[in-house]
Design a protein around this motif. Structure first.
Motif, short mmCIF file in Angstrom:
data_model
loop_
_atom_site.label_atom_id
_atom_site.label_comp_id
_atom_site.label_asym_id
_atom_site.label_seq_id
_atom_site.Cartn_x
_atom_site.Cartn_y
_atom_site.Cartn_z
N TYR A 1 0.88 -1.13 0.12
CA TYR A 1 -0.18 0.41 0.20
C TYR A 1 0.94 0.79 -0.06
CZ TYR A 1 -4.50 -2.93 0.76
OH TYR A 1 -5.25 -3.73 0.87
N ALA A 2 1.95 1.35 0.80
CA ALA A 2 3.00 1.94 0.64
C ALA A 2 3.51 2.28 -0.85
CB ALA A 2 3.94 2.00 2.47
N ALA A 3 4.33 1.67 -1.41
CA ALA A 3 4.61 1.50 -2.94
C ALA A 3 2.53 2.19 -3.58
CB ALA A 3 5.09 0.30 -3.36
N TYR A 4 1.52 1.98 -3.55
CA TYR A 4 0.90 2.60 -3.98
C TYR A 4 0.63 3.71 -3.44
CZ TYR A 4 -0.93 -2.02 -5.21
OH TYR A 4 -0.70 -3.45 -5.90
N TYR A 5 0.82 4.04 -2.69
CA TYR A 5 0.16 5.61 -2.29
C TYR A 5 1.76 6.35 -2.72
CZ TYR A 5 -3.09 4.37 1.16
OH TYR A 5 -3.79 3.44 1.69
N ALA A 6 2.80 6.10 -3.27
CA ALA A 6 3.95 6.64 -3.09
C ALA A 6 4.15 6.76 -4.94
CB ALA A 6 5.10 6.26 -2.87
N MET A 7 3.32 6.20 -5.23
CA MET A 7 3.63 6.02 -6.63
C MET A 7 1.97 7.09 -6.85
SD MET A 7 3.31 1.99 -8.35
CE MET A 7 4.60 1.42 -8.23
N SER A 8 1.02 7.09 -6.34
CA SER A 8 0.00 8.48 -6.37
C SER A 8 1.09 9.87 -6.26
CB SER A 8 -0.74 7.74 -5.18
OG SER A 8 -1.54 6.54 -5.63
N ALA A 9 0.76 9.67 -5.26
CA ALA A 9 2.10 11.16 -4.48
C ALA A 9 2.98 11.24 -6.11
CB ALA A 9 2.49 10.99 -3.28
N SER A 10 3.41 10.10 -6.86
CA SER A 10 4.67 10.76 -7.58
C SER A 10 3.64 11.11 -8.31
CB SER A 10 4.91 9.60 -8.56
OG SER A 10 6.40 9.23 -6.90
N ILE A 11 2.82 11.03 -8.66
CA ILE A 11 2.14 11.55 -10.26
C ILE A 11 1.26 12.62 -9.95
CG2 ILE A 11 -0.31 10.65 -11.78
CD1 ILE A 11 2.66 9.02 -12.76
N MET A 12 0.76 12.59 -8.44
CA MET A 12 0.40 14.36 -8.21
C MET A 12 1.27 15.35 -8.19
SD MET A 12 -3.19 12.72 -5.46
CE MET A 12 -1.68 12.59 -4.55
N LEU A 13 2.01 14.79 -8.17
CA LEU A 13 3.10 16.00 -7.91
C LEU A 13 3.57 16.18 -9.10
CD1 LEU A 13 5.25 15.01 -5.33
CD2 LEU A 13 3.68 17.31 -4.98
N LEU A 14 3.90 15.76 -9.78
CA LEU A 14 3.88 15.71 -11.35
C LEU A 14 3.04 16.69 -11.50
CD1 LEU A 14 6.37 15.62 -14.00
CD2 LEU A 14 5.14 13.67 -14.14
N ALA A 15 1.80 16.11 -11.41
CA ALA A 15 0.84 17.02 -12.55
C ALA A 15 0.63 17.81 -11.72
CB ALA A 15 -1.02 16.09 -12.20
N ALA A 16 0.74 18.56 -10.10
CA ALA A 16 0.99 20.06 -9.29
C ALA A 16 2.03 20.72 -10.24
CB ALA A 16 1.12 19.79 -8.29
N ALA A 17 3.26 20.01 -10.98
CA ALA A 17 4.26 20.79 -11.50
C ALA A 17 4.03 21.12 -12.82
CB ALA A 17 5.75 19.87 -11.08
N ILE A 18 3.42 20.39 -13.16
CA ILE A 18 2.98 21.04 -14.79
C ILE A 18 1.51 22.04 -14.81
CG2 ILE A 18 1.30 20.17 -16.59
CD1 ILE A 18 2.63 16.86 -15.95
N TRP A 19 1.00 22.00 -13.47
CA TRP A 19 0.03 23.17 -13.80
C TRP A 19 0.76 24.20 -13.31
CZ3 TRP A 19 -1.10 25.74 -8.85
CH2 TRP A 19 -2.32 26.20 -9.59
#
Length: 190
Positions: free
Chosen positions: A25-43
């Motif tokens: 579950y920690a890995a899934y959260y880390a993957m999700s967080a990585s994608i969300m942070l990338l999306a935030a940087a793009i925004w």
């Protein structure tokens, strides 16, 4: 047994989930967080228009982060190449590579943060491909971290399945890093 002589089976009490479940579950959260942070940087890159001085600082930070992150990846892969050549034991290669995770993630974080200030052309197909490569790189990095933990538990011959996963993870990592570097270079020289 009941009074009528019929045996009764009492199921064992349920066990709490083991540490592997929490790590997954920690890995899934880390993957999700990585994608969300990338999306935030793009925004953020669509909202922030830095002046020339800030752009130059961001470019330097971008290049420094590339040296740190990609350099650490190349060193980690070198340790596994040494193992494949029979120069170091597998456990030493895994231990040495795991020490580099902080540098790799620091480099990736620096690249994403500084990239948001470089005014990327989101209308360019090459830039979109580069951002997709960075997203795949982040997810693959989380996978590599989890895989490294499994490799650290190996005592004896390395299972073929683990070697295949390690090889594929390395190939994806190299493809993403080199692809992003080439696209970044081409975008900078236009």
């Amino acid at each position: 047994m009941l009074d009528n002589g019929i045996p009764v089976r009492i199921p064992p009490a349920p066990r709490p989930p083991g540490p592997g479940v929490h790590r997954r579950y920690a890995a899934y959260y880390a993957m999700s967080a990585s994608i969300m942070l990338l999306a935030a940087a793009i925004w953020l890159s669509t909202r922030v228009k830095p002046n020339t001085a800030w752009h130059d600082i961001a470019l330097f930070a971008h290049l420094a982060s590339l040296v740190v992150g990609f350099g650490a990846v190349l060193v980690a892969d070198w340790f596994f190449a040494l193992w494949a050549l029979g120069r170091v034991p597998f456990a030493e290669a895994v231990r040495s590579a795991s020490r580099l995770h902080l540098l790799v993630w620091g480099g990736v974080t620096g690249l994403v943060a500084s990239g948001a200030l470089l005014s990327p052309d989101l209308g360019s197909a090459a830039t979109v491909v580069k951002l997709c490569l960075v997203g795949v790189l982040a997810v693959n990095g989380v996978h590599a971290t989890v895989l490294g933990g499994r490799m650290a538990l190996v005592d004896g011959p390395v299972p073929a399945r683990l070697l295949v996963r390690g090889g594929l993870t390395t190939a994806v990592s190299q493809l993403c890093w080199w692809g992003a570097v080439v696209i970044g270079f081409l975008n900078a020289t236009r």
